[in-house]
Design a protein around this motif. Structure first.
Motif, PDB file in Angstrom:
ATOM      1  N   LYS A 331       0.831  -1.202   0.000  1.00  0.00           N
ATOM      2  CA  LYS A 331       0.000   0.000   0.000  1.00  0.00           C
ATOM      3  C   LYS A 331       0.870   1.258   0.000  1.00  0.00           C
ATOM      4  N   GLU A 332       1.950   1.206   0.761  1.00  0.00           N
ATOM      5  CA  GLU A 332       2.871   2.346   0.807  1.00  0.00           C
ATOM      6  C   GLU A 332       3.506   2.586  -0.558  1.00  0.00           C
ATOM      7  N   VAL A 333       3.912   1.497  -1.223  1.00  0.00           N
ATOM      8  CA  VAL A 333       4.504   1.615  -2.557  1.00  0.00           C
ATOM      9  C   VAL A 333       3.470   2.152  -3.546  1.00  0.00           C
ATOM     10  N   ALA A 334       2.212   1.724  -3.415  1.00  0.00           N
ATOM     11  CA  ALA A 334       1.162   2.211  -4.312  1.00  0.00           C
ATOM     12  C   ALA A 334       0.957   3.715  -4.151  1.00  0.00           C
ATOM     13  N   GLU A 335       0.954   4.209  -2.902  1.00  0.00           N
ATOM     14  CA  GLU A 335       0.794   5.642  -2.675  1.00  0.00           C
ATOM     15  C   GLU A 335       1.993   6.413  -3.234  1.00  0.00           C
ATOM     16  N   LEU A 336       3.198   5.890  -3.002  1.00  0.00           N
ATOM     17  CA  LEU A 336       4.390   6.545  -3.534  1.00  0.00           C
ATOM     18  C   LEU A 336       4.359   6.583  -5.064  1.00  0.00           C
ATOM     19  N   ALA A 337       4.000   5.454  -5.677  1.00  0.00           N
ATOM     20  CA  ALA A 337       3.961   5.380  -7.142  1.00  0.00           C
ATOM     21  C   ALA A 337       2.938   6.356  -7.709  1.00  0.00           C
ATOM     22  N   SER A 338       1.788   6.475  -7.039  1.00  0.00           N
ATOM     23  CA  SER A 338       0.760   7.415  -7.510  1.00  0.00           C
ATOM     24  C   SER A 338       1.283   8.848  -7.460  1.00  0.00           C
ATOM     25  N   MET A 339       1.966   9.197  -6.365  1.00  0.00           N
ATOM     26  CA  MET A 339       2.513  10.554  -6.255  1.00  0.00           C
ATOM     27  C   MET A 339       3.587  10.808  -7.305  1.00  0.00           C
ATOM     28  N   LEU A 340       4.495   9.844  -7.471  1.00  0.00           N
ATOM     29  CA  LEU A 340       5.564  10.018  -8.452  1.00  0.00           C
ATOM     30  C   LEU A 340       5.004  10.129  -9.870  1.00  0.00           C
ATOM     31  N   ALA A 341       4.007   9.296 -10.183  1.00  0.00           N
ATOM     32  CA  ALA A 341       3.404   9.341 -11.519  1.00  0.00           C
ATOM     33  C   ALA A 341       2.737  10.689 -11.767  1.00  0.00           C
ATOM     34  N   ALA A 342       2.104  11.253 -10.736  1.00  0.00           N
ATOM     35  CA  ALA A 342       1.479  12.564 -10.888  1.00  0.00           C
ATOM     36  C   ALA A 342       2.535  13.645 -11.135  1.00  0.00           C
ATOM     37  N   GLU A 343       3.704  13.510 -10.498  1.00  0.00           N
ATOM     38  CA  GLU A 343       4.752  14.511 -10.655  1.00  0.00           C
ATOM     39  C   GLU A 343       5.363  14.488 -12.058  1.00  0.00           C
ATOM     40  N   VAL A 344       5.538  13.290 -12.619  1.00  0.00           N
ATOM     41  CA  VAL A 344       6.221  13.176 -13.914  1.00  0.00           C
ATOM     42  C   VAL A 344       5.251  13.066 -15.086  1.00  0.00           C
ATOM     43  N   GLY A 345       3.932  13.096 -14.819  1.00  0.00           N
ATOM     44  CA  GLY A 345       2.951  13.048 -15.906  1.00  0.00           C
ATOM     45  C   GLY A 345       2.677  11.665 -16.446  1.00  0.00           C
ATOM     46  N   ALA A 346       2.925  10.627 -15.647  1.00  0.00           N
ATOM     47  CA  ALA A 346       2.642   9.254 -16.079  1.00  0.00           C
ATOM     48  C   ALA A 346       1.218   8.876 -15.687  1.00  0.00           C
ATOM     49  N   ASN A 347       0.830   7.663 -16.026  1.00  0.00           N
ATOM     50  CA  ASN A 347      -0.508   7.156 -15.722  1.00  0.00           C
ATOM     51  C   ASN A 347      -0.588   6.791 -14.237  1.00  0.00           C
ATOM     52  N   ARG A 348      -1.302   7.594 -13.454  1.00  0.00           N
ATOM     53  CA  ARG A 348      -1.349   7.382 -12.002  1.00  0.00           C
ATOM     54  C   ARG A 348      -2.028   6.058 -11.649  1.00  0.00           C
ATOM     55  N   GLU A 349      -3.175   5.796 -12.272  1.00  0.00           N
ATOM     56  CA  GLU A 349      -3.933   4.595 -11.923  1.00  0.00           C
ATOM     57  C   GLU A 349      -3.149   3.330 -12.264  1.00  0.00           C
ATOM     58  N   LEU A 350      -2.501   3.341 -13.422  1.00  0.00           N
ATOM     59  CA  LEU A 350      -1.717   2.170 -13.818  1.00  0.00           C
ATOM     60  C   LEU A 350      -0.543   1.964 -12.862  1.00  0.00           C
ATOM     61  N   ALA A 351       0.161   3.039 -12.518  1.00  0.00           N
ATOM     62  CA  ALA A 351       1.302   2.924 -11.608  1.00  0.00           C
ATOM     63  C   ALA A 351       0.851   2.455 -10.229  1.00  0.00           C
ATOM     64  N   LYS A 352      -0.272   2.988  -9.741  1.00  0.00           N
ATOM     65  CA  LYS A 352      -0.765   2.599  -8.412  1.00  0.00           C
ATOM     66  C   LYS A 352      -1.193   1.132  -8.393  1.00  0.00           C
ATOM     67  N   ARG A 353      -1.862   0.690  -9.440  1.00  0.00           N
ATOM     68  CA  ARG A 353      -2.310  -0.707  -9.507  1.00  0.00           C
ATOM     69  C   ARG A 353      -1.127  -1.658  -9.570  1.00  0.00           C
ATOM     70  N   ALA A 354      -0.144  -1.344 -10.422  1.00  0.00           N
ATOM     71  CA  ALA A 354       1.037  -2.207 -10.530  1.00  0.00           C
ATOM     72  C   ALA A 354       1.829  -2.220  -9.229  1.00  0.00           C
ATOM     73  N   ALA A 355       1.909  -1.073  -8.548  1.00  0.00           N
ATOM     74  CA  ALA A 355       2.654  -1.017  -7.289  1.00  0.00           C
ATOM     75  C   ALA A 355       1.975  -1.847  -6.207  1.00  0.00           C
ATOM     76  N   LEU A 356       0.646  -1.802  -6.138  1.00  0.00           N
ATOM     77  CA  LEU A 356      -0.051  -2.606  -5.136  1.00  0.00           C
ATOM     78  C   LEU A 356       0.155  -4.101  -5.373  1.00  0.00           C
ATOM     79  N   LEU A 357       0.215  -4.501  -6.641  1.00  0.00           N
ATOM     80  CA  LEU A 357       0.325  -5.924  -6.978  1.00  0.00           C
ATOM     81  C   LEU A 357       1.767  -6.399  -7.114  1.00  0.00           C
ATOM     82  N   HIS A 358       2.764  -5.520  -6.906  1.00  0.00           N
ATOM     83  CA  HIS A 358       4.138  -5.902  -7.258  1.00  0.00           C
ATOM     84  C   HIS A 358       4.676  -7.037  -6.408  1.00  0.00           C
ATOM     85  N   ASP A 359       4.152  -7.229  -5.190  1.00  0.00           N
ATOM     86  CA  ASP A 359       4.663  -8.294  -4.308  1.00  0.00           C
ATOM     87  C   ASP A 359       3.639  -9.398  -4.065  1.00  0.00           C
ATOM     88  N   ILE A 360       2.617  -9.547  -4.932  1.00  0.00           N
ATOM     89  CA  ILE A 360       1.605 -10.591  -4.665  1.00  0.00           C
ATOM     90  C   ILE A 360       2.217 -11.987  -4.746  1.00  0.00           C
TER      91      ILE A 360
END
Length: 510
Positions: A331-360
């Protein structure tokens, strides 16, 4: 006398006259009936002849109509056939015209080719003459002149390009470092972090020290049953009104803790009741896993996740990595990824979803030799996730090349979450990994149903299938497992291997 005769003859004459009249009337009626019958017969014959003529007339009319219809159809078919023949004739004419045009073009091309060949020969002669003259003037052959020109051009281009690249690289590096520092600092400041602690042991409070004896049971059968069913180590020492549950697997520890607390509250502590409670708590823990997965998705605002994905996320609630809760970390990685994606103009939802699932993959129950990134990527692929999400999961430890900016953001967010102070404890993870390897080594042998590492890894308790492994082979199986552990693992001291083979028969009286 004559009067008497007259009286006799008159009635007789009247009777005879009446019979005569009736006979005459009857004959008249018979003649009239015969005449009517003859008339009816003649009328019927006339009507039958009329109907016959009418039927013949209708048949002739129908025959004429059918003949006319057939003739019309034949005329239409002949007309259609004629049109088709006309179209075929026209197409043949067009094909002949095209063939003639193609032949004409081929002749023109042949003429042009011949003219071009002559022209090329003339140019070649001129080129040869010019090259010979140039070689005479410059003192260089053609090959040497080409090489010299190419080298000069290449050197000039390389010098200009290198100067430009150096300038761009310096400017980009300066700007990128400054921007990256700003983004990372702002992101970390916005994140509320949590510290972790060792969670391999837990304490259960007792109402009195007398309860310790009931937990142990006659000849230790209660505590042995509880340890066997849950795979934990229950430590009963001199600590007043408390027992300690030790296990590196948080799921087993949670099941054992809840089961023991319910048994203490219920007061009925015996093997059958222990088994019933453990099964009930196990089902509830599975339900909690699903609820935790839903809660994580709700907190992060992620939707359209199937049930397998929800369970895979929920299983991380009971998993730890380097002493850190894997679900909290994800969850922490998902929040960080969402913030970073917003800063650099990337897809926030995609980054947040991938970050939440990265350690499944860390919560997967599998015997595969693949690492958790590969296992998680395969799970995401089966769940129908976006290929970009699958790539981000597989690439977050550089097991494969990241294909998107979101995959790189997941790597960065994962590194930030793991590197912050208090996030992880190396010793706890190494300890848990050693115990997991110990259990996996035993489970590889056929006939082994479950294996539990207890006593901080000093004892390995193994449940074998009584249908596959007879009594006379249990000792040999224990010896093989011990040899395998000695050859594959490194550990301090020695490990006790306890084999448990139980024959259980259940029948119901109805």
């Amino acid at each position: 006398m004559s009067r008497i005769m007259l009286n006799i003859l008159l009635p007789v004459a009247g009777i005879v006259l009446g019979w005569t009249i009736r006979w005459i009337y009857a004959r008249f009626q018979l003649s009239a009936s015969e005449q009517r019958a003859e008339r009816v017969k003649q009328d019927a014959i006339k009507e039958a002849e009329a109907q016959k003529k009418e039927i013949l007339l209708q048949a002739k009319e129908q025959l004429i109509q059918d003949r006319n219809q057939q003739e019309r159809e034949n005329r239409e078919r002949r007309t259609e056939l004629q049109r088709y023949e006309n179209r075929v004739s026209k197409k043949e004419e067009l094909v002949d015209q095209k063939n003639q045009e193609i032949e004409k073009k081929e002749k023109d091309l042949a003429n042009r080719s011949a003219a071009m060949a002559k022209h090329e020969e003339a140019l070649a002669e001129k080129e040869g003459t010019l090259l010979t003259e140039l070689e005479r003037i410059s003192g260089l052959t053609t090959a040497e002149a080409k090489t010299l020109i190419i080298q000069n051009l290449e050197n000039e281009a390389r010098h200009d390009a290198q100067a430009l690249l150096n300038k761009i690289d310096q400017e980009a590096q300066f700007v990128a470092e400054k921007k990256a520092q700003e983004i990372l600092v702002a992101t970390i400041q916005r994140l509320a972090t949590e510290t972790t602690s060792d969670i391999t042991v837990t304490t259960v409070s007792l109402p009195s020290d007398e309860m310790k004896g009931r937990i142990i049971g006659r000849e230790g059968r209660n505590i042995r049953t509880l340890e066997t069913l849950t795979g934990v180590d229950i430590i009963i020492d001199d600590t007043p009104e408390a027992v300690v549950i030790s296990c590196f697997d948080p799921v087993r520890k949670e099941i054992a803790k809840d089961s023991l607390e319910r048994l203490i509250t219920d007061g009925r502590i015996h093997p059958a009741r222990i088994e019933e409670i453990v099964q009930k708590v196990t089902r509830e823990v599975q339900q909690k896993i699903y609820e935790e997965g839903e809660k994580a998705l709700f907190d992060l605002g992620i939707h359209n996740m199937n049930q397998d994905g929800v369970r895979a996320i929920g299983r991380l609630y009971f998993r730890t990595s380097y002493g850190q809760s894997v679900l909290t970390h994800s969850k922490e990685v998902a929040e960080l990824a969402s913030m970073l994606a917003a800063e650099v103009g990337a897809n926030r939802e995609l980054a947040k979803r991938a970050a939440l699932l990265h350690d499944i993959g860390k919560g997967a129950e599998t015997d595969s030799d693949q690492n958790h990134a590969e296992v998680g990527a395969e799970m995401a692929r089966k769940m129908g996730e976006d290929p970009r999400v699958v790539n981000a999961i597989a690439a977050h430890h550089n097991d494969c090349e990241p294909n998107t900016i979101e995959a790189i953001i997941v790597q960065i967010a994962d590194a930030i979450s793991a590197a912050r102070p208090g996030a992880r404890r190396e010793t706890v993870d190494n300890y848990i990994k050693r115990l997991e390897n110990l259990e996996e080594t035993a489970k590889k042998f056929p006939g082994v149903e479950q294996a539990y590492a207890i006593q901080a890894g000093r004892e390995l308790r193994i449940l074998v299938n009584n249908e596959k492994i007879p009594d006379d082979q249990v000792k040999e199986l224990a010896h093989q497992i011990a040899k395998q552990i000695e050859s594959d693992l490194q550990y301090p001291g020695r490990i006790k291997i306890t084999m448990i083979r139980e024959t259980r028969i259940i029948e119901y009286a109805r």
